[in-house]
Design an enzyme around this catalytic site. Structure first.
Site, short mmCIF file in Angstrom:
data_model
loop_
_atom_site.label_atom_id
_atom_site.label_comp_id
_atom_site.label_asym_id
_atom_site.label_seq_id
_atom_site.Cartn_x
_atom_site.Cartn_y
_atom_site.Cartn_z
NE ARG A 236 -6.54 15.40 11.25
CZ ARG A 236 -7.02 14.16 11.24
NH1 ARG A 236 -6.26 13.16 10.87
NH2 ARG A 236 -8.25 13.93 11.62
CG ASN B 254 10.84 3.70 2.84
OD1 ASN B 254 11.44 4.77 2.71
ND2 ASN B 254 11.37 2.68 3.46
NE ARG C 100 8.80 3.02 7.27
CZ ARG C 100 7.80 3.14 6.41
NH1 ARG C 100 6.97 4.15 6.51
NH2 ARG C 100 7.62 2.26 5.45
N PRO D 65 0.76 -1.25 0.00
CG PRO D 65 -0.11 -1.02 2.18
CD PRO D 65 0.89 -1.75 1.38
CD GLU D 66 5.27 3.63 -1.45
OE1 GLU D 66 5.37 4.74 -2.00
OE2 GLU D 66 6.23 2.90 -1.22
CE LYS E 271 1.67 6.48 1.88
NZ LYS E 271 2.77 6.55 2.86
#
Length: 292
Positions: free
Chosen positions: A149, A199, A281, A2-3, A52
């Site tokens: 947000r 990432n 990360r 999941p990106e 996401k």
DNA sequence: CATCGATGTTTAA
DNA sequence: TAAACCTCGATGC
């Protein structure tokens, strides 16, 4: 998985397969019982992705799903369902099965395997959700608060058919970068700066743009940041089209330029690719190519 | 059978 | 900065 590309793909798939007809919702695992009861029997009207997050609108209620690190949907159904659900690339895997139907004509689903947080069913098939970080029913105020947000999502360009609106998204990205003192690598992971990048896309976009990941966000020349937005747009769109992240597009089996290639020679300049921890990360980059 | 790690985010310290 | 949370497949003994 999941990106951002995964969520936009998922939204398209849910629109194709579920929107416009009453669905059945349950929580076999038991951790979404109350929410499932609120959604059950309603008509999902429209699914959309924002960064996401996945949102499915059902009148005044909105089902919010965030897959987190390893959440996933799996789709299964009869041949009709598979034909309908195969959005884009063939690997939008829809498992098929030997169909059996109940008296009301609905496919009898298989018993859930493992921890299925939510199961949504249509006449010809169903989708199981496992391992999400967020699975909640929101009202419109709460939905708006989540969206407010989030920074601009490159995959939300082209939705309004308005080139000026798209240009504004890019401007907003540049503006957001100009106001952070964190590194550009950290900024790309901040969903308030740009939504949908994770990432892999971080590492791969910075590599292809030749950008030093440690350059302070607010010191990045807009002349360099604008192509970075365009690069991410291209990469995310490729991910949606293909159903997986493949940023190396030169035919061979290599999927990524630098992501998880630490300790090997950069295919472009031969410098050894590095990895380092950054805010919890792993960051991957080529110190030879990424110098500005 | 136990352990580890993963494309993520929030909360506590 | 660290831990917690969620799940599953890969790896190791």
């Amino acid at each position: 998985m999941p990106e951002g590309h995964t969520l936009h793909r998922l939204a398209a798939q849910i629109n194709t397969v579920f929107a416009g007809h009453p669905w059945r919702v349950s929580s076999p695992q038991g951790r979404f019982i109350a929410g499932a009861q609120r959604l059950d029997g309603q008509v999902p009207q429209h699914a959309e992705a924002w960064g996401k997050h996945l949102f499915v609108h059902l009148g005044p209620e909105v089902w919010q799903v965030h897959l987190g690190l390893y959440g996933a949907f799996s789709f299964r159904g009869d041949a009709d369902f598979a034909a309908e659900a195969t959005v884009g690339a063939p690997r939008a895997a829809v498992g098929t099965l030997e169909p059996r139907y109940a008296e009301d004509g609905w496919l009898i689903p298989e018993p859930p395997k493992g921890a299925v947080r939510a199961r949504v069913s249509a006449r010809h098939g169903w989708a199981d959700l496992r391992g999400p970080t967020t699975c909640a029913v929101l009202d419109l105020t709460e939905y708006q608060a989540v969206v407010d947000r989030l920074g601009p999502d490159p995959l939300r360009q082209g939705i309004s058919q308005d080139a000026r609106a798209d240009a504004q998204l890019r401007e907003l990205f540049l503006h957001n970068l100009s106001r952070r003192r964190i590194s550009i690598a950290a900024a790309l992971m901040d969903q308030a700066v740009i939504a949908g990048v994770g990432n892999i896309y971080r590492a791969e976009s910075l590599f292809l743009e030749g950008l030093d990941p440690y350059t302070p966000s607010n010191q990045l020349d807009p002349e360099r940041a604008a192509p970075l937005w365009d690069r991410l747009t291209e990469q995310l769109r490729d991910g949606v089209a293909e159903g997986r992240i493949r940023t190396v597009r030169t035919g061979g089996s290599r999927r990524h330029w630098v992501y998880k290639h630490q300790g090997t020679a950069c295919p472009r300049c031969g410098t050894v690719i590095k990895a380092a921890e950054l805010q919890g990360r792993r960051l991957y980059w080529c110190p030879g190519c990424q110098r500005d």
